[in-house]
Design a protein around this motif. Structure first.
Motif, PDB file in Angstrom:
ATOM      1  N   GLY A  49      54.887  -4.946  19.781  1.00 22.98           N
ATOM      2  CA  GLY A  49      55.912  -3.976  19.422  1.00 22.98           C
ATOM      3  C   GLY A  49      55.361  -2.608  19.080  1.00 22.98           C
ATOM      4  N   LYS A  50      54.037  -2.529  18.835  1.00 20.78           N
ATOM      5  CA  LYS A  50      53.412  -1.239  18.511  1.00 20.78           C
ATOM      6  C   LYS A  50      52.438  -0.793  19.593  1.00 20.78           C
ATOM      7  N   GLY A  51      51.645  -1.730  20.104  1.00 19.20           N
ATOM      8  CA  GLY A  51      50.688  -1.375  21.135  1.00 19.20           C
ATOM      9  C   GLY A  51      49.252  -1.546  20.689  1.00 19.20           C
ATOM     10  N   TYR A  52      48.420  -0.588  21.065  1.00 14.51           N
ATOM     11  CA  TYR A  52      46.977  -0.696  20.853  1.00 14.51           C
ATOM     12  C   TYR A  52      46.459   0.520  20.085  1.00 14.51           C
ATOM     13  N   ARG A  53      45.407   0.284  19.303  1.00 16.44           N
ATOM     14  CA  ARG A  53      44.745   1.387  18.614  1.00 16.44           C
ATOM     15  C   ARG A  53      43.284   0.998  18.368  1.00 16.44           C
ATOM     16  N   LEU A  54      42.461   2.005  18.074  1.00 20.06           N
ATOM     17  CA  LEU A  54      41.100   1.721  17.643  1.00 20.06           C
ATOM     18  C   LEU A  54      41.140   1.054  16.279  1.00 20.06           C
ATOM     19  N   HIS A  55      40.302   0.063  16.079  1.00 15.45           N
ATOM     20  CA  HIS A  55      40.242  -0.599  14.781  1.00 15.45           C
ATOM     21  C   HIS A  55      39.852   0.425  13.711  1.00 15.45           C
ATOM     22  N   PRO A  56      40.496   0.413  12.535  1.00 10.15           N
ATOM     23  CA  PRO A  56      40.130   1.359  11.469  1.00 10.15           C
ATOM     24  C   PRO A  56      38.632   1.319  11.194  1.00 10.15           C
ATOM     25  N   GLY A  57      38.021   2.488  11.085  1.00  4.74           N
ATOM     26  CA  GLY A  57      36.574   2.577  10.868  1.00  4.74           C
ATOM     27  C   GLY A  57      35.807   2.862  12.138  1.00  4.74           C
ATOM     28  N   VAL A  58      36.456   2.660  13.301  1.00  6.16           N
ATOM     29  CA  VAL A  58      35.804   2.977  14.577  1.00  6.16           C
ATOM     30  C   VAL A  58      36.075   4.442  14.905  1.00  6.16           C
ATOM     31  N   GLU A  59      35.024   5.187  15.126  1.00  7.24           N
ATOM     32  CA  GLU A  59      35.136   6.619  15.442  1.00  7.24           C
ATOM     33  C   GLU A  59      34.310   6.908  16.681  1.00  7.24           C
ATOM     34  N   ALA A 243      34.044   3.511   4.658  1.00  6.13           N
ATOM     35  CA  ALA A 243      33.919   4.032   6.013  1.00  6.13           C
ATOM     36  C   ALA A 243      33.011   5.264   6.016  1.00  6.13           C
ATOM     37  N   VAL A 244      32.144   5.336   7.024  1.00  8.90           N
ATOM     38  CA  VAL A 244      31.222   6.466   7.170  1.00  8.90           C
ATOM     39  C   VAL A 244      31.364   7.010   8.590  1.00  8.90           C
ATOM     40  N   SER A 245      31.525   8.305   8.723  1.00  9.64           N
ATOM     41  CA  SER A 245      31.728   8.937  10.021  1.00  9.64           C
ATOM     42  C   SER A 245      30.473   8.838  10.893  1.00  9.64           C
ATOM     43  N   ARG A 246      30.632   8.318  12.102  1.00 11.79           N
ATOM     44  CA  ARG A 246      29.503   8.282  13.045  1.00 11.79           C
ATOM     45  C   ARG A 246      29.003   9.687  13.350  1.00 11.79           C
ATOM     46  N   ASN A 247      29.930  10.622  13.520  1.00 13.09           N
ATOM     47  CA  ASN A 247      29.536  11.992  13.858  1.00 13.09           C
ATOM     48  C   ASN A 247      28.782  12.652  12.706  1.00 13.09           C
TER      49      ASN A 247
END
Length: 336
Positions: A49-59, A243-247
């Motif tokens: 009903g919503k679809g797809y997204r990147l898992h939280p924490g994935v950047e 969470a830590v930013s990969r960039n």
């Protein structure tokens, strides 16, 4: 697949229909692309009903964000390239054009099909969950004066990760970054690998040479991904507890590495020796060194000014410039 990733990079849910419309393909084709990304290790959430997204924490990697995290002097001293997929960043970085030998080439990939570690090992890097970075550095003083560089780079990685909030980091000779959680402190099984380093050198033993520095850092691995690694491992999000930013991590690594290489070219490893020993994971411990198939037991006693491992054995103090170290038993061994 790049276009799918661009659409998912905002972290919001996207229906298969919306993705198909934006890409000009069918929902079935969208599903196939998403399955391919998952097979490469990308963590996706799928909600009916919503679809797809990147898992939280994935950047996903963003070249502009990485450049934005560098000060002007560093930005002017590097050329940065990012890509979705390559065999090895250590190979791809050699093709990046720079205008002068003083400029360092930097390559980061979301995924490597043939990522390399030390001693012929494979570096596991699920898509979107690690830093896989290589830097090409031109050096004019010859290969012989590069002794200890891998240790200096290890120290550089520790400092960069500490600036991102990591703590309790240790260095395993010659070039692994480990984490020692407080709950397991002092036990043989306590250390978990966070980062690895691979150096490749091409050129003249006494003159100009090209140094390729490969750095891998675990950023946000699922428990299933950690379970597939053939040694105790951890990621920086678990180390930091958030969470830590990969960039952000990529920018910190590039900044610290540029400073380290500039200092190394002037002073050599001796400049970093004391700092490295402060992080030595096995200092004073009984260890076994596997050197070219021969096992040598002794007490780890630091490193010399060239980065060689000092091992106190029954035959006296010995120096080793290559090999694999492992703990023999927990706790310090008394010297006699």
């Amino acid at each position: 697949m790049e276009k799918v990733l661009e659409l998912l990079s905002d972290g919001s849910f996207h229906s298969g229909e919306a993705l198909g419309s934006a890409l000009g393909i069918s929902r079935a084709a969208v599903w196939k692309k998403l399955k391919m990304l998952e097979e490469l290790g990308l963590q996706l959430d799928s909600v009916k009903g919503k679809g797809y997204r990147l898992h939280p924490g994935v950047e996903l990697l963003d070249r502009q964000k990485i450049l934005g995290g560098l000060d002007q002097a560093v930005r002017e001293s590097v050329v940065i390239q990012t890509c979705l997929k390559t065999a090895s960043t250590n190979d791809l970085v050699r093709d990046i054009h720079v205008d002068s030998p003083e400029i360092k080439a930097v390559c980061l990939a979301e995924y490597q099909t043939s990522g390399r570690g030390r001693r012929g090992r494979t570096w596991n890097n699920p898509l979107g969950s690690t830093i896989s970075m290589s830097v090409r550095w031109s050096y004019s003083a010859g290969m012989a004066s590069l002794e200890g560089l891998s240790l200096a780079v290890g120290l550089c990685v520790v400092k960069a990760l500490e600036s991102c909030g990591a703590s309790s980091l240790k260095l395993k000779w010659p070039n692994d970054v480990l984490w020692e959680p407080l709950s397991g402190k002092g036990s043989k099984e306590s250390f978990q690998k966070l980062s690895g380093i691979l150096l490749e050198v091409h050129g003249d033993p006494t003159g100009d040479c090209e140094v390729i520095i490969g750095i891998g850092v675990n950023i946000a691995l699922s428990q299933d991904q950690i379970n597939t690694i053939n040694q105790p491992a951890v990621d920086i999000q678990r180390v930091c507890g958030m969470a830590v930013s990969r960039n952000y991590v990529a920018s910190a690594l590039i900044s610290e590495l540029c400073q380290t290489l500039d200092a190394f070219s002037q002073y050599g490893f001796g400049h970093f020796k004391k700092q490295w020993e402060q992080y030595d994971a096995f200092a004073g411990q009984s260890v076994v060194l596997d050197a070219s198939g021969n096992s040598v037991s002794g007490v780890a006693s630091g490193v010399n000014t060239h980065g060689g491992l000092l091992l106190k054995t029954g035959e006296g103090m010995m120096v080793f410039n290559g090999g694999e170290v492992s703990l023999k038993a927990a706790g310090p061994e008394k010297s006699t």
